[in-house]
Motif scaffolding. Sequence first.
Motif, short mmCIF file in Angstrom:
data_model
loop_
_atom_site.label_atom_id
_atom_site.label_comp_id
_atom_site.label_asym_id
_atom_site.label_seq_id
_atom_site.Cartn_x
_atom_site.Cartn_y
_atom_site.Cartn_z
N GLU A 176 0.80 1.64 10.12
CA GLU A 176 0.01 0.44 10.38
C GLU A 176 0.91 -0.79 10.39
O GLU A 176 0.73 -1.71 11.20
N ALA B 19 1.31 4.11 -2.98
CA ALA B 19 1.12 5.53 -2.70
C ALA B 19 2.32 6.35 -3.16
O ALA B 19 2.16 7.45 -3.71
N THR C 25 0.84 -1.20 0.00
CA THR C 25 0.00 0.00 0.00
C THR C 25 0.87 1.25 0.00
O THR C 25 0.62 2.21 -0.75
N ALA C 26 1.91 1.25 0.84
CA ALA C 26 2.83 2.39 0.88
C ALA C 26 3.58 2.53 -0.44
O ALA C 26 3.79 3.65 -0.94
N ASP D 94 2.22 6.70 -6.87
CA ASP D 94 1.27 7.76 -7.24
C ASP D 94 1.89 9.14 -7.02
O ASP D 94 1.67 10.07 -7.81
N HIS E 64 0.67 6.56 6.47
CA HIS E 64 -0.39 5.87 7.19
C HIS E 64 -0.20 4.35 7.09
O HIS E 64 -0.34 3.62 8.09
N ALA E 65 0.14 3.85 5.90
CA ALA E 65 0.34 2.41 5.71
C ALA E 65 1.55 1.92 6.50
O ALA E 65 1.51 0.83 7.08
N VAL F 186 -0.59 14.46 -0.46
CA VAL F 186 -1.64 13.52 -0.08
C VAL F 186 -1.13 12.09 -0.21
O VAL F 186 -1.37 11.24 0.66
N CYS F 187 -0.43 11.81 -1.28
CA CYS F 187 0.11 10.46 -1.50
C CYS F 187 1.16 10.10 -0.44
O CYS F 187 1.21 8.97 0.04
N ASP G 39 1.23 11.24 2.60
CA ASP G 39 0.48 10.96 3.83
C ASP G 39 -0.11 9.55 3.81
O ASP G 39 -0.12 8.85 4.84
N ASP G 40 -0.62 9.13 2.65
CA ASP G 40 -1.16 7.77 2.53
C ASP G 40 -0.07 6.72 2.77
O ASP G 40 -0.30 5.70 3.43
N ALA G 41 1.11 6.97 2.23
CA ALA G 41 2.23 6.04 2.43
C ALA G 41 2.61 5.96 3.90
O ALA G 41 2.84 4.87 4.44
#
Length: 461
Positions: free
Chosen positions: A439, A409, A405-406, A412, A435-436, A428-429, A431-433
């Motif tokens: 986790e 991101a 997922t990271a 992207d 977050h993954a 934004v991308c 931040d998504d990375a």
Amino acid sequence: MRALVQQNGTIAAIATPPGVGGIAVVRISGSGAYSVAEAVFRPKNPNKSLRAASGYTALFGHFVEDGALCDEVVALCFRAPHSYTGEDVVELSCHGGSAVSARLLRACCAAGAAPAGPGEFTKRAFLSGRISLTQAEAVMDLINATSRQAAAAAAAAMEGALYAKIKSVQENLVSLAGHIAAYTDYPEEDVPELSMGALEASLGCAKAALDKLIAGYDAGAVLRRGVDTAIIGSPNVGKSTLLNLLSGFERAIVTPVAGTTRDVVEQEIQLAGVRLLLADTAGIRDTDDLVEAEGIRRSYRHLERAGLVLAVFDGSAPLSPADLSLAEKCAGRPAVAILNKTDLPQQADEESLRPYFSTVVNISAKDAAFLPAVEQAVTDALHLAEADPDAGLLANERQLAAARTAQAALADALEAVNGGYTLDAAGVCVDDALHALYELTGENAGDDVIDEVFSRFCVGK
């Protein structure tokens, strides 16, 4: 690391495997660990007090129940936060055997401890901030390790090798995200401009680190869990002899009669530092014998499902159409071509096998001197040299999914940069990375993820 979480209650469990042994250990953890232990333990020296004992000390005494001495016990003392769980911990070692240890555990529970759930000690270590989720998962991997390489990979993860790699990527992305946010959200401030070249380089560096981790997952999985291995070939090519060579003893019956092996003979071994579950299969040929035909059907089934194929051919005879057909079925999978019977004049065309196998090795399965050659061929076929167990490897599908997922991101984010989009889109991308990755390490993992991880643990760890 997650913020410190105060655990409720004191727990106890038997931390050693069930059955007869030299000792059994009952572990107690929590704010009331010393109160519980004092209720069941009497020091041999009356001038000693368990409650006053310092961390990393041991006291000899007896387990007492209803005023009666039940067994000799050694109490190991650990003080928060310098313990496995980060809490006060006492470990009581009694003589092994289910009756004594079960009685001691019951006494601890009667004194105020609650029975620990699966993995609850390690879960408390994670929730107290002492270890990351990847380190917690490594604990169970080490317990379940069935080979030297698996144990080494788990030990490296326990020491934080994987966490350190992910943390390095996180720190890079946090710095990048902060710069992007400051530059885009506060244009009136004197924030240095972030060039697209520098942004692309930082994103590329982070993605390359994840690419390498993800690419090593399959080889790492072999180190951790081993691999199902099928020994395949025509009758009388030496499959059972090879099984016996790898096993180190006469595991399979060997005769000059074709079709001796009619069912699958399995044997677990350690080779090249990893666990192989060998399956010696029936010789593949056309037959009207119903029993042999069923064995051959099972041979093909093992071929299709195997993570490694050892395809054995008779080097002293020309390769048959059936041999070449088998070779074609091995194309594109981890497979080793073994030309057996080098003690006889050679007639097989080795070059005709090379298009289908990454590795071809010539041996005499009757001679143990050829075992290192087979071991090296297996190492090459499984790319084990590329998987360093000490380097920090992704350990399971949960970690792999988060890393992917990271990775996506960051891909992207690079596409946004190269496509001329604003820095906001790349931010934004990023931040998504992040977050993954949080986790993956457990820093923002949900309760359902945490519960799932620790549900696979044994009680007492």
